[in-house]
Design a protein around this motif. Structure first.
Motif, mmCIF file in Angstrom:
data_model
loop_
_atom_site.group_PDB
_atom_site.id
_atom_site.type_symbol
_atom_site.label_atom_id
_atom_site.label_comp_id
_atom_site.label_asym_id
_atom_site.label_seq_id
_atom_site.Cartn_x
_atom_site.Cartn_y
_atom_site.Cartn_z
ATOM 1 N N LEU A 1 -5.064 -35.042 -15.985
ATOM 2 C CA LEU A 1 -4.190 -33.941 -16.402
ATOM 3 C C LEU A 1 -4.299 -33.600 -17.894
ATOM 4 O O LEU A 1 -3.493 -32.824 -18.403
ATOM 5 N N LEU B 1 -1.779 -25.561 -11.209
ATOM 6 C CA LEU B 1 -2.012 -26.473 -12.325
ATOM 7 C C LEU B 1 -1.662 -25.720 -13.602
ATOM 8 O O LEU B 1 -2.283 -24.703 -13.921
ATOM 9 N N THR B 2 -0.650 -26.194 -14.318
ATOM 10 C CA THR B 2 -0.025 -25.400 -15.380
ATOM 11 C C THR B 2 -0.242 -26.038 -16.743
ATOM 12 O O THR B 2 0.169 -27.183 -16.975
ATOM 13 N N PRO B 3 -0.887 -25.316 -17.669
ATOM 14 C CA PRO B 3 -1.068 -25.857 -19.017
ATOM 15 C C PRO B 3 0.263 -25.964 -19.745
ATOM 16 O O PRO B 3 1.098 -25.061 -19.674
ATOM 17 N N ASP C 1 0.990 -30.852 -12.667
ATOM 18 C CA ASP C 1 0.467 -30.605 -11.315
ATOM 19 C C ASP C 1 1.550 -29.963 -10.440
ATOM 20 O O ASP C 1 2.093 -30.571 -9.534
ATOM 21 N N PHE D 1 -1.699 -30.741 -18.653
ATOM 22 C CA PHE D 1 -1.360 -29.889 -17.517
ATOM 23 C C PHE D 1 -0.326 -30.589 -16.645
ATOM 24 O O PHE D 1 -0.289 -31.824 -16.570
ATOM 25 N N THR E 1 -5.483 -30.170 -24.005
ATOM 26 C CA THR E 1 -4.298 -29.578 -23.378
ATOM 27 C C THR E 1 -3.842 -30.436 -22.208
ATOM 28 O O THR E 1 -4.658 -30.843 -21.369
#
Length: 260
Positions: free
Chosen positions: A240, A195-197, A249, A247, A245
């Motif tokens: 998300l 899971l990427t900001p 997936d 994110f 912020t």
């Protein structure tokens, strides 16, 4: 809504990539550790983007060539790191024969649906005993985002053409079998969630779509683009968007394969 959100004209905006999507390279720093470049090795960075990881590999003493099919990315890489060698090349048509001790690739191979052509070229370009180290989107990558895009386009009266989906997200079994078919020994393979900001706060998801998913919006009227983006955000916000912020997936594949 930010009025730049509907600018889908440039698939690879190098300045936007550097300013709003630096996480792509930064999250792969430990992939360079898996590569473990040695001084004097000749290494190809396949899909080098704006050159951040090419530079990191070179700083460890290797001789590196960075290639990318996007002229805008190569031009930016040459500005960022003028001392390094960058070339515009198509990964499906690698011109090298037994030149490299290693080939490295981050966040690139999911953009190339002709995966077998790429693997054949990588095999040919590696010296015997050479290694291929890569990370890219795997099965289930950005599933929520893609579903929201499809749903929003359907509701807007412009159902998504599946052919406009630019990505190839294989399973480990699928990609590992492809490597083995062409003579590689697969020594490491993993599929993991990340899971990427996304950068730029409230605009993060719009910027991500504008950078990476713009093919879905080709030819749509501006008003439809605006309403569709708003719908996508509304669908994704409960899962998300956290603490101001956005994110993504992500699910990533990492592989190490050896050419005998």
């Amino acid at each position: 809504m930010d009025n730049t959100a509907t600018d889908f004209k440039n698939q690879w905006n190098a300045e936007l990539y550097d300013s709003k999507h630096s996480f792509v390279s930064e999250l792969a720093a430990n992939l360079v550790e898996l590569l473990s470049p040695k001084p004097g090795e000749c290494i190809l960075d396949l899909g080098c983007g704006t050159g951040y990881l090419t530079h990191k590999i070179a700083s460890l003493g290797a001789e590196v060539i960075g290639i990318d099919s996007a002229l805008s990315m190569i031009e930016q890489a040459r500005k960022n790191y003028p001392q390094l060698d960058f070339e515009v090349l198509d990964a499906k048509k690698l011109p090298f024969t037994e030149k490299f001790d290693a080939i490295f690739s981050n966040a690139v191979l999911h953009w190339i649906k002709e995966a077998e052509e790429v693997v054949i070229g990588i095999n040919r370009a590696l010296k015997p005993g050479g290694r291929f180290v890569a990370e890219f989107g795997g099965k289930g990558n950005v599933k929520a985002i893609v579903s929201a895009i499809y749903n929003a386009l359907e509701k807007s009266g412009y159902p998504a053409d599946v052919a406009l989906n630019p990505w190839y997200f294989p399973s480990i079994g699928e990609y590992g079998s492809l490597l083995e078919k062409h003579g590689f020994e697969l020594t490491y393979a993993t599929l993991f969630e990340r899971l990427t900001p996304l950068e730029d706060g409230e605009q993060g998801m719009q910027n991500w779509i504008k950078m990476f998913a713009n093919s879905f919006f080709n030819g749509l009227p501006t008003t439809v683009q605006i309403s569709t983006l708003a719908d996508i955000e509304n669908q994704l916000r409960p899962t998300l968007y956290k603490n101001d912020t956005w994110f993504a997936d992500y699910k990533r594949i990492r592989v190490i394969a050896i050419k005998p």
